[in-house]
Scaffold this motif. Structure first.
Motif, PDB file in Angstrom:
ATOM      1  N   ALA A  81       0.830  -1.201   0.000  1.00  0.00           N
ATOM      2  CA  ALA A  81       0.000   0.000   0.000  1.00  0.00           C
ATOM      3  C   ALA A  81       0.868   1.256   0.000  1.00  0.00           C
ATOM      4  CB  ALA A  81      -0.924  -0.004   1.218  1.00  0.00           C
ATOM      5  N   ARG A  98       4.276   5.692  -5.421  1.00  0.00           N
ATOM      6  CA  ARG A  98       4.351   5.779  -6.881  1.00  0.00           C
ATOM      7  C   ARG A  98       3.608   6.991  -7.410  1.00  0.00           C
ATOM      8  NH1 ARG A  98       3.064   0.296  -9.782  1.00  0.00           N
ATOM      9  NH2 ARG A  98       3.342   1.611 -11.594  1.00  0.00           N
ATOM     10  N   TRP A  99       2.558   7.390  -6.702  1.00  0.00           N
ATOM     11  CA  TRP A  99       1.888   8.622  -7.116  1.00  0.00           C
ATOM     12  C   TRP A  99       2.778   9.834  -6.892  1.00  0.00           C
ATOM     13  CZ3 TRP A  99      -3.114   6.097  -5.398  1.00  0.00           C
ATOM     14  CH2 TRP A  99      -3.963   5.915  -6.481  1.00  0.00           C
ATOM     15  N   LYS A 120      -0.433   5.366 -13.488  1.00  0.00           N
ATOM     16  CA  LYS A 120      -0.961   6.101 -12.333  1.00  0.00           C
ATOM     17  C   LYS A 120      -1.798   7.298 -12.773  1.00  0.00           C
ATOM     18  CE  LYS A 120       0.588   3.531  -9.356  1.00  0.00           C
ATOM     19  NZ  LYS A 120      -0.268   2.933  -8.343  1.00  0.00           N
ATOM     20  N   PHE A 121      -1.549   7.763 -13.981  1.00  0.00           N
ATOM     21  CA  PHE A 121      -2.277   8.938 -14.449  1.00  0.00           C
ATOM     22  C   PHE A 121      -2.830   8.685 -15.843  1.00  0.00           C
ATOM     23  CE2 PHE A 121       0.689  10.487 -11.324  1.00  0.00           C
ATOM     24  CZ  PHE A 121      -0.067  11.381 -10.586  1.00  0.00           C
ATOM     25  N   LYS A 125      -8.229   3.426  -4.274  1.00  0.00           N
ATOM     26  CA  LYS A 125      -7.497   4.563  -3.703  1.00  0.00           C
ATOM     27  C   LYS A 125      -7.122   5.536  -4.811  1.00  0.00           C
ATOM     28  CE  LYS A 125      -5.366   2.947   0.511  1.00  0.00           C
ATOM     29  NZ  LYS A 125      -4.100   2.646   1.158  1.00  0.00           N
ATOM     30  N   LYS A 184      -8.052  -1.152  -5.495  1.00  0.00           N
ATOM     31  CA  LYS A 184      -8.695  -1.100  -4.180  1.00  0.00           C
ATOM     32  C   LYS A 184      -9.447   0.208  -3.965  1.00  0.00           C
ATOM     33  CE  LYS A 184      -5.912  -4.453  -1.805  1.00  0.00           C
ATOM     34  NZ  LYS A 184      -4.448  -4.481  -1.746  1.00  0.00           N
ATOM     35  N   VAL A 213      -5.169   9.599  -5.318  1.00  0.00           N
ATOM     36  CA  VAL A 213      -4.691  10.848  -4.734  1.00  0.00           C
ATOM     37  C   VAL A 213      -5.554  11.987  -5.247  1.00  0.00           C
ATOM     38  CG1 VAL A 213      -2.283  10.278  -4.374  1.00  0.00           C
ATOM     39  CG2 VAL A 213      -3.027  11.082  -6.615  1.00  0.00           C
ATOM     40  N   GLU A 224       2.404   1.807  -3.369  1.00  0.00           N
ATOM     41  CA  GLU A 224       1.435   2.349  -4.333  1.00  0.00           C
ATOM     42  C   GLU A 224       1.280   3.846  -4.152  1.00  0.00           C
ATOM     43  OE1 GLU A 224      -2.123   0.251  -5.196  1.00  0.00           O
ATOM     44  OE2 GLU A 224      -0.726  -0.974  -6.364  1.00  0.00           O
ATOM     45  N   GLU A 225       1.238   4.278  -2.888  1.00  0.00           N
ATOM     46  CA  GLU A 225       1.085   5.698  -2.635  1.00  0.00           C
ATOM     47  C   GLU A 225       2.320   6.476  -3.095  1.00  0.00           C
ATOM     48  OE1 GLU A 225      -0.503   6.649   1.464  1.00  0.00           O
ATOM     49  OE2 GLU A 225      -1.976   5.288   0.564  1.00  0.00           O
ATOM     50  N   THR A 271      -6.766   3.077  -7.864  1.00  0.00           N
ATOM     51  CA  THR A 271      -6.228   1.712  -7.873  1.00  0.00           C
ATOM     52  C   THR A 271      -7.372   0.718  -7.813  1.00  0.00           C
ATOM     53  OG1 THR A 271      -6.117   1.680  -5.491  1.00  0.00           O
ATOM     54  CG2 THR A 271      -4.126   2.362  -6.651  1.00  0.00           C
TER      55      THR A 271
END
Lengths: 472, 339
Positions: free
Chosen positions: A11, A17-18, B160-161, B174, B172, B176, A14-15, B170
């Motif tokens: 987790a 990576r943003w 991611k974008f 999530k 799950k 940002v 993953e964060e 994601t």
């Protein structure tokens, strides 16, 4: 380490990576490329003075100049086509007299002597042999001239400059500049033109080039155009202008083909092909003197013989079909005349006739045998004298005699114009269709490439016929 | 039947007109029928969820009226769908405004994930034009199953974008939240990086596309007043109306993050000039990007114009001793530094 821990780490990653954003993959690969080039720079020593040979730059300046670029291209294309068409006449007529006038009767006698029944003799020698011989005689010489010449220019390095010069025109219709080359190759043979599209590495532009290649008037169709233009177009102007008029008519048809090529390239790239991946790149390699004999050899083997072989493979059954439809009877009518009757109305609507449509169907394997088939069928249907028998294709040495037969078959100036148009706009020959299938590996695009020009041909000839009948 | 060329022509044009009305894109009978068939409950529910999700952040109160006036479905169907959604606890009703439940917002995120992944897919693996990505993804998001979405994400390397700079949720659920501010709120002299270009509404997006403004490029605001915003980016000057600039999101750069200012696009290189390549713009995607890297358009390479074209475009560039022709739109996505 327990599983909860692992989940937490995943987790967290993953964060993170943003946080680093989307470009880190790219940055990584970009820096690998950059590193590689730096290593090359350190390790490889180059003779800097010779990086760009002076003569190269000078040739490039001329062939891509505003003033000379286009005239040079047109001159070379014109010269190659002229050499092909004129130069092929002599070997073609030699081959024709050998294969058609000498060997054909010998074979027939041979069959009779062996005691073949008439139908077997006719089927084998009038049907299969004649079609194959015809295709060889008409097809081999122009291809044996055109392809080596083309390959020489390719080897020299001139062709990429043509693509470079022409790219802007092609870009507007969503195509690649290299399509200028495959299109020119199509003037020699569409099947070879389709194979040549391998030089275009962008999927969308390559499909466009493949599908529209058939709009280049190929070697098999030039003779038809020239014959009809001479007979019908040349006749409407005063005699001193007749050859000029017929020549411009033929060139006009070829230019019309280029126009259709651009139009359909544009239409395809805006509709069915817009989802295909499209990239552009064009390398301009340095010039080098062509390896003459090697080029001649490979172009003869790779292009000429392969295409010829495929054409023969397809021509043989076509000859058989042509002979059979003329000699198999339903009731008291041969299959051919029955078919002609049923096509006649539709043919009339297009300003053509049943004979022409049937000829174009049975001559799908090779455009070269369209005129001989039309002549044979016309003689058969009208019952005028001429020809050598039902199902036996023939051509006449004299243009006036050919004209007489066609006029007896009901041909007018409109028929001739529409046949010229239809000869430009109809399905590719079976060799080309097969090549398209092999190159695209897709039934869908093969069907599109096959049907698109036929429907275009139907619509154009239909419109011309109606307008002609209304106004003239 | 008697033949008459004029009748024949009339029949022909009649048939052509008929075919046109049946098959013309979007408004044709064929595509209307196809859309009717697709207007299933699932699609409406998902569109309502998405709408609520996007408005959740701005704390607006969404009433039934809001929904019926924005969504292009008939009122009855929307009301009917809202009932089903309330029953399935995807949404809850507070006074007269709708709120997403936890389940509802998870569902909405999955739809957004499908939408953005599909846009990413279209940008990387197909040749569709930017203008079409959004609309195609609007349709596709309802058709993809969970396992198809996962496969897609895998195929694209778990991006991611999306191509507009929006984060992709994601698996799950999530995501940002982006930290940018609209370009229109930047002060003169501010420097930032474009992190998002909004693709709705269509009219404004097309204006931004026509200007050739690229995602992830650095901008420096020169002038900002109620009439217009003038800014420099990649060596070019752009002038936008504030309403258009509002759809471009900027992340402000700290002074020490700022890279060299004299970045320009390769398309602005003149004959007999040389420059060093700084990198490729993010707008250069997929196959084209890899091709350019393969050909040697990498950071640090020296580039010059080799040949001009009689028709103006493409130009041939000399890179690493090879002459490569590039079209203008490609060259504009290669960034250079004139020393």
């Amino acid at each position: 380490m327990n599983t909860k821990n692992i989940d937490d780490i995943i987790a967290l990653s993953e964060e993170l990576r943003w946080e680093i954003g989307d470009d880190f993959h790219d940055n990584l690969s970009e820096s690998i490329y950059a590193d590689a080039s730096r290593i090359v720079e350190d390790a490889v020593t180059k003779d800097n003075k010779k990086s760009k040979f002076r003569l190269d730059a000078r040739i490039d300046k001329i062939v891509t100049s505003r003033i000379w670029g286009f005239p040079i291209m047109l001159f070379i294309l014109g010269a190659v086509l002229w050499l092909t068409i004129i130069g092929a006449n002599y070997p073609s007529s030699m081959l024709a007299s050998l294969l058609l006038d000498n060997i054909h009767p010998i074979l027939k006698d041979f069959g009779t002597n062996l005691g073949f029944p008439w139908w077997l003799n006719g089927f084998l020698f009038d049907g299969v042999y004649l079609a194959v011989a015809w295709v060889i005689a008409v097809m081999l010489p122009p291809m044996a001239i055109f392809f080596p010449l083309f390959t020489l220019f390719e080897d020299f390095g001139y062709l990429p400059r043509v693509a470079f010069n022409m790219d802007n025109l092609f870009k507007r219709s969503g195509a690649h500049g290299k399509q200028a080359l495959t299109m020119s190759m199509g003037f020699g043979c569409n099947a070879a033109g389709v194979v040549a599209t391998r030089i275009i590495d962008s999927p969308r532009e390559r499909l466009i080039a493949i599908i529209t290649n058939n709009f280049s008037l190929c070697n098999g169709r030039w003779p038809t155009q020239i014959l009809l233009a001479t007979i019908f177009i040349g006749a409407v102007v005063p005699e001193s202008y007749s050859s000029l008029a017929s020549l411009s008519a033929v060139i006009g048809i070829a230019i019309l083909g280029i126009f259709f090529m651009f139009f359909f390239s544009w239409a395809l790239s805006k509709t069915v092909l817009k989802g295909e991946v499209s990239t552009f790149n064009l390398e301009l390699p340095p010039y080098r003197p062509p390896v003459f004999w090697k080029t001649i050899y490979t172009s003869l083997i790779d292009r000429t013989l392969i295409v010829l072989w495929r054409a023969i493979v397809f021509a043989a059954p076509a000859g058989a079909v042509i002979w059979l439809i003329s000699n198999v009877f339903i009731g008291d009518q041969s299959v051919a005349s029955w078919l002609i009757d049923s096509f006649d109305d539709f043919g009339f609507l297009l300003g053509l006739n049943g004979v022409i449509l049937l000829a174009y169907i049975v001559a799908i394997p090779a455009n070269e045998i369209v005129i001989p088939t039309i002549l044979m069928l016309t003689v058969m249907v009208t019952g005028i004298s001429g020809g050598v028998g039902d199902g036996v294709m023939f051509e006449l040495d004299s243009v006036t005699a050919t004209a007489d037969i066609l006029r007896a078959g009901g041909w007018t100036l409109l028929t001739a114009i529409n046949v010229m148009l239809f000869s430009l706009l109809h399905n590719p020959c079976s060799t080309t269709i097969y090549t398209i299938y092999k190159e695209t590996n897709s039934l869908k695009w093969t069907v599109v490439a096959t049907l698109l020009p036929v429907f275009a041909g139907f619509i154009i000839t239909f419109l011309v016929a109606q307008l002609w009948r209304i106004f003239i | 039947m008697n033949y008459n060329p004029i009748t024949a022509l009339l029949i022909f044009f009649g048939i052509s007109l008929l075919l046109f009305f049946v098959f013309r894109p979007k408004k044709g009978i064929y595509s209307l029928l196809k859309n009717m068939y697709h207007q299933e409950d699932k699609m409406i529910i998902e569109d309502i969820l998405k709408f609520l999700y996007h408005n959740q952040t701005s704390n607006k109160h969404i009433t039934t009226n809001h929904l019926t006036s924005t969504l292009e479905f008939s009122n009855d169907i929307i009301v009917e769908s809202l009932k089903t959604m309330l029953a399935n606890e995807l949404i809850s009703l507070e006074k007269d405004s709708y709120k997403l439940t936890t389940a509802g917002s998870e569902y909405a995120l999955q739809i957004i994930r499908a939408h953005r992944l599909w846009e990413k897919y279209l940008s990387e693996k197909t040749g569709f034009h930017k203008e079409e990505w959004h609309e195609r993804a609007e349709k596709k998001e309802h058709e993809l199953s969970q396992s198809e979405i996962d496969k897609l994400s895998n195929l694209l390397g778990h991006p991611k974008f999306d191509p507009h700079g929006d984060p992709i949720p994601t698996k799950k659920g999530k995501m940002v939240s982006s930290k940018g501010i609209p370009l229109s709120s930047l002060k003169e002299g501010d420097i930032g990086k474009i992190i998002h270009i909004e693709d709705k509404p269509d009219i404004i997006y097309k204006q931004i596309l026509a200007e050739n403004i690229y995602l992830y490029s650095t901008v420096r605001v020169i002038e900002n007043n109620p009439k217009r915003i003038v800014f420099h980016s990649e060596g070019e000057q752009f002038i936008l109306a504030p309403i258009v600039a509002g759809n471009i999101t900027i992340s402000l750069l700290e002074k020490d993050e700022i890279q060299e200012e004299n970045i320009a696009r390769l398309s602005s290189l003149k004959f007999e000039e040389t420059a060093m390549i700084v990198g490729l713009s993010k707008e250069c995607r997929g196959e084209s990007r890899r091709r350019l890297l393969d050909l040697g358009f990498v950071k640090g390479a020296i580039v010059a114009i080799d040949l001009l074209n009689p028709l103006g475009d493409p130009k041939a560039y000399l890179i690493k001793g090879t002459s490569i022709a590039l079209r203008k739109d490609q060259a504009s996505k290669i960034l250079i530094n004139r020393n």
